[in-house]
Structures are given as structure tokens and as C-alpha cells.
Design a protein around this motif. Sequence first.
Motif, PDB file in Angstrom:
ATOM      1  N   UNK A 105       1.085  10.371   1.678  1.00  0.00           N
ATOM      2  CA  UNK A 105       1.320  11.420   0.695  1.00  0.00           C
ATOM      3  C   UNK A 105       2.763  11.396   0.245  1.00  0.00           C
ATOM      4  N   UNK A 106       3.263  12.549  -0.157  1.00  0.00           N
ATOM      5  CA  UNK A 106       4.638  12.637  -0.647  1.00  0.00           C
ATOM      6  C   UNK A 106       5.641  12.251   0.434  1.00  0.00           C
ATOM      7  N   UNK A 107       5.418  12.732   1.661  1.00  0.00           N
ATOM      8  CA  UNK A 107       6.344  12.412   2.749  1.00  0.00           C
ATOM      9  C   UNK A 107       6.420  10.907   2.983  1.00  0.00           C
ATOM     10  N   UNK A 108       5.273  10.258   2.962  1.00  0.00           N
ATOM     11  CA  UNK A 108       5.246   8.805   3.129  1.00  0.00           C
ATOM     12  C   UNK A 108       5.997   8.121   1.992  1.00  0.00           C
ATOM     13  N   UNK A 109       5.754   8.570   0.778  1.00  0.00           N
ATOM     14  CA  UNK A 109       6.406   7.954  -0.380  1.00  0.00           C
ATOM     15  C   UNK A 109       7.922   8.067  -0.265  1.00  0.00           C
ATOM     16  N   UNK A 110       8.403   9.248   0.129  1.00  0.00           N
ATOM     17  CA  UNK A 110       9.847   9.428   0.267  1.00  0.00           C
ATOM     18  C   UNK A 110      10.392   8.598   1.426  1.00  0.00           C
ATOM     19  N   UNK A 111       9.650   8.545   2.533  1.00  0.00           N
ATOM     20  CA  UNK A 111      10.087   7.772   3.695  1.00  0.00           C
ATOM     21  C   UNK A 111      10.215   6.292   3.358  1.00  0.00           C
ATOM     22  N   UNK A 112       9.217   5.754   2.670  1.00  0.00           N
ATOM     23  CA  UNK A 112       9.249   4.333   2.303  1.00  0.00           C
ATOM     24  C   UNK A 112      10.403   4.052   1.351  1.00  0.00           C
ATOM     25  N   UNK A 113      10.572   4.924   0.356  1.00  0.00           N
ATOM     26  CA  UNK A 113      11.659   4.734  -0.601  1.00  0.00           C
ATOM     27  C   UNK A 113      13.013   4.794   0.097  1.00  0.00           C
ATOM     28  N   UNK A 114      13.168   5.738   1.028  1.00  0.00           N
ATOM     29  CA  UNK A 114      14.429   5.851   1.764  1.00  0.00           C
ATOM     30  C   UNK A 114      14.657   4.631   2.644  1.00  0.00           C
ATOM     31  N   UNK A 115      13.584   4.132   3.251  1.00  0.00           N
ATOM     32  CA  UNK A 115      13.717   2.961   4.107  1.00  0.00           C
ATOM     33  C   UNK A 115      14.150   1.724   3.350  1.00  0.00           C
ATOM     34  N   UNK A 116      13.802   1.654   2.070  1.00  0.00           N
ATOM     35  CA  UNK A 116      14.134   0.476   1.276  1.00  0.00           C
ATOM     36  C   UNK A 116      15.455   0.620   0.531  1.00  0.00           C
ATOM     37  N   UNK A 117      15.859   1.854   0.228  1.00  0.00           N
ATOM     38  CA  UNK A 117      17.036   2.043  -0.620  1.00  0.00           C
ATOM     39  C   UNK A 117      18.301   2.352   0.158  1.00  0.00           C
ATOM     40  N   UNK A 118      18.177   2.838   1.390  1.00  0.00           N
ATOM     41  CA  UNK A 118      19.344   3.335   2.107  1.00  0.00           C
ATOM     42  C   UNK A 118      19.640   2.498   3.337  1.00  0.00           C
ATOM     43  N   UNK A 119      20.898   2.544   3.761  1.00  0.00           N
ATOM     44  CA  UNK A 119      21.306   1.789   4.946  1.00  0.00           C
ATOM     45  C   UNK A 119      20.549   2.268   6.179  1.00  0.00           C
ATOM     46  N   UNK A 120      20.356   3.576   6.290  1.00  0.00           N
ATOM     47  CA  UNK A 120      19.634   4.148   7.424  1.00  0.00           C
ATOM     48  C   UNK A 120      18.618   5.157   6.908  1.00  0.00           C
ATOM     49  N   UNK A 121      17.408   5.072   7.431  1.00  0.00           N
ATOM     50  CA  UNK A 121      16.365   6.014   7.038  1.00  0.00           C
ATOM     51  C   UNK A 121      16.359   7.251   7.926  1.00  0.00           C
ATOM     52  N   UNK A 122      17.191   7.264   8.966  1.00  0.00           N
ATOM     53  CA  UNK A 122      17.192   8.370   9.929  1.00  0.00           C
ATOM     54  C   UNK A 122      17.481   9.717   9.263  1.00  0.00           C
ATOM     55  N   UNK A 123      18.511   9.829   8.395  1.00  0.00           N
ATOM     56  CA  UNK A 123      18.744  11.129   7.755  1.00  0.00           C
ATOM     57  C   UNK A 123      17.557  11.610   6.930  1.00  0.00           C
ATOM     58  N   UNK A 124      16.875  10.688   6.253  1.00  0.00           N
ATOM     59  CA  UNK A 124      15.723  11.074   5.436  1.00  0.00           C
ATOM     60  C   UNK A 124      14.593  11.607   6.305  1.00  0.00           C
ATOM     61  N   UNK A 125      14.292  10.905   7.397  1.00  0.00           N
ATOM     62  CA  UNK A 125      13.235  11.353   8.308  1.00  0.00           C
ATOM     63  C   UNK A 125      13.624  12.671   8.970  1.00  0.00           C
ATOM     64  N   UNK A 126      14.901  12.787   9.354  1.00  0.00           N
ATOM     65  CA  UNK A 126      15.367  14.036   9.964  1.00  0.00           C
ATOM     66  C   UNK A 126      15.239  15.195   8.979  1.00  0.00           C
TER      67      UNK A 126
END
Length: 212
Positions: free
Chosen positions: A21-42
Motif C-alpha cells: 500500500x502507501x507505506x510500502x510505496x514510500x518505503x521502497x522509494x526511500x530505500x532507493x532514493x536515500x542513503x539510509x531508509x531508517x529515518x523513513x521507516x522510523x
Amino acid sequence: MNPELFLAFVVVAAALACTPGVDWAYTIAAGLRQRSFVPAVAGLCGGYVLHTVLLVAGLAAVLTGMPGVLEWITLAGAAYLMWLGASTLRSWRAASFTAGAGSEGASGLRAFLQGMGTSGINPKGLLFYVALVPQFVSSEAPLPVPVQSGLLGMTFVLLAGLVYTAVALLSRTLLQTRPGTARAVTLASGLIMVALGAALLGDQLMPLFSAA
């Protein structure tokens, strides 16, 4: 707390967290665009912590019982999703990276706040806590109802954090050597967020046009 009810809640909550869903979409985008996905997941987890606090305080039921307030929350959530999706679409070309290197993206604080907004303003998240969590609370349990609600809410936060971390890791691992695919997935994530935001907006505006 009733162990059987708790285990049943874990199964249901895990299934919901594993539903794209939306959370997955944002998580995947953050994982690909940012150095660390930890802040996005947090941030995503932080939004659900907010829902948990509202539930324990009894405010979640009050908000959902006020149609006008819920409609405004839904409109705000729809607008935010469309803005976040548009931001992802503007930067989808930056999703090309190689192993060990990170793309320039939003700061950790910005990623955290965006993630918190994604889950925190989502009216479906609020309704999930109000409609589902109370079904797994037992009035006969030794723990007070607010404590049970808080434990169940934080259990979902933990499960969501684990699932979203796995999603981000898998997307980065599988796509970091495939820049073309990474860009396509990021583009799709942005489109999904825009589409879901537009759908929420349409659900709220359709009755107005029908009445007119």
C-alpha cells in the motif's frame, strides 16, 4: 491479556503490515532514493505510535465519531499523499545508484517527518486502530483496557517496522545493480501514492458533486 486473542491479533496485524500500500510505496522509494531508509521507516512507525497514543487516550474514537473532522483529516491525508507522490515523481531519475553508494536525497529529519505524515495522517490507519484493536481487548483480562490497547498498538508498530525494514532492504538489494529497474520502481511508487491520494480525494468530493 488473553494469549489467544494476542496471537490472533499478531496474525491479523502481520497480514495487514505485509499488504502492499502507501507505506510500502514510500518505503521502497526511500530505500532507493536515500542513503539510509531508517529515518523513513522510523517515521512510518512514529505515525502509528501517534495512532496508539490517540487510541489509549480515547481520542481516536472521538475523532472517528465526528464526520466533519474525519473528512478534513481524509482531505489532508489525500493532499499529502498526492504531494509526496509528486515529489517522488520529480526525483525518480535519482534512483540510479550502485552498491555502497547512496543518492542525494532528503535529510534524515525530513525523511522521518515525511514517513510520519504518510502513516499519521492516513485516515485508514486511524480507522484500523479504532475498528480492529478493540476487538482483541478483553475486559476480563488482569490488565486495564487502555494498557491492553497500548500493548496491541505497539505490537503493530513493531511488526510494521520489521516488515518495512525488510521491504526496504530487499528493494535496495535487488535493485541496486539494476538502475533502470530502480528508476521504474520509484516511478511506480510515486504514481501509486498519487493515485491513492486522488482516490481518497475523489471519495470525499463525489458526494458534493452528487448533491449538486
